[in-house]
Design a protein around this motif. Structure first.
Motif, PDB file in Angstrom:
ATOM      1  N   ASP A  60       0.801  -1.224   0.000  1.00  0.00           N
ATOM      2  CA  ASP A  60       0.000   0.000   0.000  1.00  0.00           C
ATOM      3  C   ASP A  60       0.835   1.277   0.000  1.00  0.00           C
ATOM      4  OD1 ASP A  60       1.010  -0.327   2.561  1.00  0.00           O
ATOM      5  OD2 ASP A  60      -0.787   0.468   3.556  1.00  0.00           O
ATOM      6  N   CYS A  61       2.149   1.187  -0.240  1.00  0.00           N
ATOM      7  CA  CYS A  61       2.971   2.397  -0.237  1.00  0.00           C
ATOM      8  C   CYS A  61       2.660   3.240  -1.472  1.00  0.00           C
ATOM      9  CB  CYS A  61       4.460   2.050  -0.176  1.00  0.00           C
ATOM     10  SG  CYS A  61       5.029   0.988  -1.503  1.00  0.00           S
ATOM     11  N   ASP A  62       2.800   4.555  -1.330  1.00  0.00           N
ATOM     12  CA  ASP A  62       2.552   5.450  -2.467  1.00  0.00           C
ATOM     13  C   ASP A  62       3.769   6.289  -2.837  1.00  0.00           C
ATOM     14  OD1 ASP A  62       2.499   7.051  -0.226  1.00  0.00           O
ATOM     15  OD2 ASP A  62       0.585   8.013  -0.677  1.00  0.00           O
ATOM     16  N   LEU A  63       4.912   6.037  -2.169  1.00  0.00           N
ATOM     17  CA  LEU A  63       6.154   6.729  -2.485  1.00  0.00           C
ATOM     18  C   LEU A  63       7.310   5.855  -2.015  1.00  0.00           C
ATOM     19  CD1 LEU A  63       7.651   9.289  -3.487  1.00  0.00           C
ATOM     20  CD2 LEU A  63       7.480  10.171  -1.146  1.00  0.00           C
ATOM     21  N   ILE A  64       8.315   5.699  -2.876  1.00  0.00           N
ATOM     22  CA  ILE A  64       9.470   4.861  -2.541  1.00  0.00           C
ATOM     23  C   ILE A  64      10.740   5.695  -2.683  1.00  0.00           C
ATOM     24  CG2 ILE A  64      10.793   2.799  -3.150  1.00  0.00           C
ATOM     25  CD1 ILE A  64       8.137   1.678  -4.333  1.00  0.00           C
ATOM     26  N   LEU A  65      11.520   5.766  -1.612  1.00  0.00           N
ATOM     27  CA  LEU A  65      12.798   6.471  -1.601  1.00  0.00           C
ATOM     28  C   LEU A  65      13.904   5.468  -1.340  1.00  0.00           C
ATOM     29  CD1 LEU A  65      11.843   9.553   0.633  1.00  0.00           C
ATOM     30  CD2 LEU A  65      11.558   9.283  -1.840  1.00  0.00           C
ATOM     31  N   MET A  66      14.991   5.579  -2.086  1.00  0.00           N
ATOM     32  CA  MET A  66      16.086   4.617  -1.931  1.00  0.00           C
ATOM     33  C   MET A  66      17.432   5.304  -2.034  1.00  0.00           C
ATOM     34  SD  MET A  66      17.108   1.287  -4.295  1.00  0.00           S
ATOM     35  CE  MET A  66      15.636   0.339  -3.892  1.00  0.00           C
ATOM     36  N   LYS A  67      18.301   5.054  -1.064  1.00  0.00           N
ATOM     37  CA  LYS A  67      19.712   5.392  -1.225  1.00  0.00           C
ATOM     38  C   LYS A  67      20.371   4.239  -1.982  1.00  0.00           C
ATOM     39  CE  LYS A  67      21.896   8.289   0.232  1.00  0.00           C
ATOM     40  NZ  LYS A  67      22.515   8.447   1.569  1.00  0.00           N
ATOM     41  N   VAL A  68      21.092   4.560  -3.032  1.00  0.00           N
ATOM     42  CA  VAL A  68      21.721   3.528  -3.856  1.00  0.00           C
ATOM     43  C   VAL A  68      22.798   2.817  -3.032  1.00  0.00           C
ATOM     44  CG1 VAL A  68      23.083   3.062  -5.927  1.00  0.00           C
ATOM     45  CG2 VAL A  68      21.272   4.804  -5.977  1.00  0.00           C
ATOM     46  N   PRO A  69      22.666   1.511  -2.842  1.00  0.00           N
ATOM     47  CA  PRO A  69      23.680   0.801  -2.042  1.00  0.00           C
ATOM     48  C   PRO A  69      24.967   0.624  -2.820  1.00  0.00           C
ATOM     49  CG  PRO A  69      22.085  -0.764  -2.905  1.00  0.00           C
ATOM     50  CD  PRO A  69      21.595   0.605  -3.293  1.00  0.00           C
TER      51      PRO A  69
ATOM     52  N   ASN B 266       2.981   1.975 -11.062  1.00  0.00           N
ATOM     53  CA  ASN B 266       2.916   3.440 -11.019  1.00  0.00           C
ATOM     54  C   ASN B 266       3.187   4.056  -9.654  1.00  0.00           C
ATOM     55  OD1 ASN B 266       2.280   3.666 -13.806  1.00  0.00           O
ATOM     56  ND2 ASN B 266       0.171   3.062 -13.333  1.00  0.00           N
ATOM     57  N   ILE B 267       3.913   3.357  -8.792  1.00  0.00           N
ATOM     58  CA  ILE B 267       4.369   3.974  -7.546  1.00  0.00           C
ATOM     59  C   ILE B 267       5.667   4.720  -7.852  1.00  0.00           C
ATOM     60  CG2 ILE B 267       5.067   3.611  -5.157  1.00  0.00           C
ATOM     61  CD1 ILE B 267       3.613   0.890  -5.288  1.00  0.00           C
ATOM     62  N   PRO B 268       5.752   6.015  -7.554  1.00  0.00           N
ATOM     63  CA  PRO B 268       6.989   6.753  -7.828  1.00  0.00           C
ATOM     64  C   PRO B 268       8.166   6.204  -7.018  1.00  0.00           C
ATOM     65  CG  PRO B 268       5.172   8.238  -7.315  1.00  0.00           C
ATOM     66  CD  PRO B 268       4.701   6.867  -6.960  1.00  0.00           C
ATOM     67  N   VAL B 269       9.303   6.087  -7.674  1.00  0.00           N
ATOM     68  CA  VAL B 269      10.528   5.622  -7.025  1.00  0.00           C
ATOM     69  C   VAL B 269      11.616   6.653  -7.291  1.00  0.00           C
ATOM     70  CG1 VAL B 269      12.226   3.767  -6.834  1.00  0.00           C
ATOM     71  CG2 VAL B 269       9.851   3.224  -7.452  1.00  0.00           C
ATOM     72  N   ILE B 270      12.247   7.134  -6.225  1.00  0.00           N
ATOM     73  CA  ILE B 270      13.341   8.101  -6.354  1.00  0.00           C
ATOM     74  C   ILE B 270      14.570   7.511  -5.672  1.00  0.00           C
ATOM     75  CG2 ILE B 270      14.055  10.497  -6.050  1.00  0.00           C
ATOM     76  CD1 ILE B 270      11.107  11.134  -5.355  1.00  0.00           C
ATOM     77  N   LEU B 271      15.630   7.354  -6.434  1.00  0.00           N
ATOM     78  CA  LEU B 271      16.892   6.859  -5.902  1.00  0.00           C
ATOM     79  C   LEU B 271      17.866   8.013  -5.784  1.00  0.00           C
ATOM     80  CD1 LEU B 271      15.731   4.651  -8.215  1.00  0.00           C
ATOM     81  CD2 LEU B 271      17.583   3.299  -7.231  1.00  0.00           C
ATOM     82  N   ALA B 272      18.746   7.946  -4.789  1.00  0.00           N
ATOM     83  CA  ALA B 272      19.727   9.013  -4.574  1.00  0.00           C
ATOM     84  C   ALA B 272      21.083   8.416  -4.268  1.00  0.00           C
ATOM     85  CB  ALA B 272      19.276   9.919  -3.427  1.00  0.00           C
TER      86      ALA B 272
END
Length: 380
Positions: free
Chosen positions: A112-121, A140-146
């Protein structure tokens, strides 16, 4: 040490773990964290359930909860220490943990998540495992990697495109970059765990994605294997920083009456070690324990006969000896009188001097051009 972070609009006090490490100049967040949070707040005003990957010390979770007090946050990490740090830093900033879920890297993801944030390992295979997990989520859940610019390669973008939608990237800010993609609900199988035969044995070693030297026996373990104990004594042994458990496995094969305790801060390492005992020495599984922990924190003093260890000399991207020092100090505390700490280390790290200062004794029991095997005894 600087502890005041500016992640979004709320100033935060963030501490790096372990709290008693010597190098207090290291921060608990970086420029990629700042960039990720600034972009998220500017473009996603009301997320209901954020899924966070690889939040080293809880800074991302703290910033989100400070900005959105009622947001549901699930933070996924393979690290016991990271989860400890997250809880500590939320408490330090009087932020609620009511809607926070901490889960390890092997647990199923929430749908049920609507936003995914990830630090690139740092580990490319671990990134692929996490992206494979995301490929099973609704579309269609937004994913932002940093991550740092130097850590985001064409192979990184190729991996993202393989598991999710075609990625785009941001401009670089403070040597950091963002990657934008979204889930597609087109499941892709995870190639992990992987298996390989252990040389000179009949054993097969299984490895989850984030385990050190997951593709073959590392050269340090290969050398250390020549200096493991053997015999029929029913001693209690800890494989500290066990990884896939190969050192404990070989020890158990040579000491069938021993009790082996496998300890690592990585959930994937502990799971791999357990699987390797179950598969290769199933009759010995009742003589084993498996613990995900911060070194030997809260282990019973004076309770074991021998600690075997190949200590790390880095934490994430930081080169540091504080984990090795913590292992040595806690090993001495956990050993019985007359008990032994036996380690392998790169020769240039000068562990012999450290152990001599701590134990009052230390001897070399093996060395080559790259490694030294050392033994220190706990004396009264």
């Amino acid at each position: 040490m600087t502890t005041e972070a500016f992640l979004g609009t709320h100033p935060l006090t963030l501490h790096r773990f372990p709290l008693d490490q010597k190098n207090r100049s290291l921060q608990a967040w970086d420029a990629a964290d700042e960039y990720l949070i600034e972009y998220t707040f500017a473009n996603y005003e009301t997320p209901k359930h954020a899924l966070i990957f690889n939040d080293s010390f809880g800074g991302l979770a703290a910033a989100l909860i400070a900005q959105h007090p009622t947001i549901k946050v699930t933070t996924v990490s393979d690290s016991f220490v990271s989860h400890q740090a997250c809880q500590y830093n939320l408490a330090e900033n009087t932020l609620s943990k009511t809607h926070l879920t901490l889960q390890n890297s092997l647990a199923p993801l929430p749908l049920d998540c609507d936003l995914i944030l990830m630090k690139v390992p740092k580990n490319a295979g671990f990134l692929q495992h996490q992206l494979a997990q995301l490929s099973h989520l609704p579309a269609n859940i937004p994913v932002i990697l940093a991550g740092k610019v130097k850590e985001i390669h064409s192979s990184t973008l190729k991996s993202v495109a393989h598991f999710l939608s075609a990625p785009t990237t941001s401009l670089a800010v403070k040597k950091s970059r963002l990657i934008f993609t979204h889930t597609t609900c087109k499941p892709v199988d995870d190639k992990f765990p992987t298996d390989w035969p252990l040389e000179k044995t009949d054993f097969t070693i299984s490895n989850h994605a984030n385990v050190f030297s997951r593709d073959s026996l590392d050269i340090g373990a290969r050398f250390f294997a020549n200096y493991l104990p053997q015999g029929k004594k029913p001693i209690k042994v800890i494989d500290l920083g066990c990884g896939n458990g190969v050192i404990g496995l070989l020890t158990l094969a040579k000491m069938p009456n021993a009790k082996l305790i496998f300890v690592d801060e990585s959930a994937m390492a502990v799971a791999s070690a357990k699987q390797n005992i179950q598969h290769n020495l199933p009759e010995q599984i009742d003589n084993c324990e498996f613990h995900q922990n911060d070194c030997l924190t809260n282990f019973t003093p004076g309770s074991v006969d021998l600690v075997l260890c190949n200590p790390p000399f880095h934490q994430a991207q930081a080169i540091t000896d504080h984990i090795a020092w913590q292992m040595f100090i806690q090993a001495k505390h956990t050993l019985k009188q007359g008990g032994e700490l036996r380690i392998i280390g790169n020769r240039h790290l000068d562990y012999q001097d450290k152990l001599h200062r701590l134990f009052g004794n230390c001897k070399i029991i093996g060395n080559n051009k790259k490694f030294t095997v050392l033994s220190a005894t706990k004396r009264g």
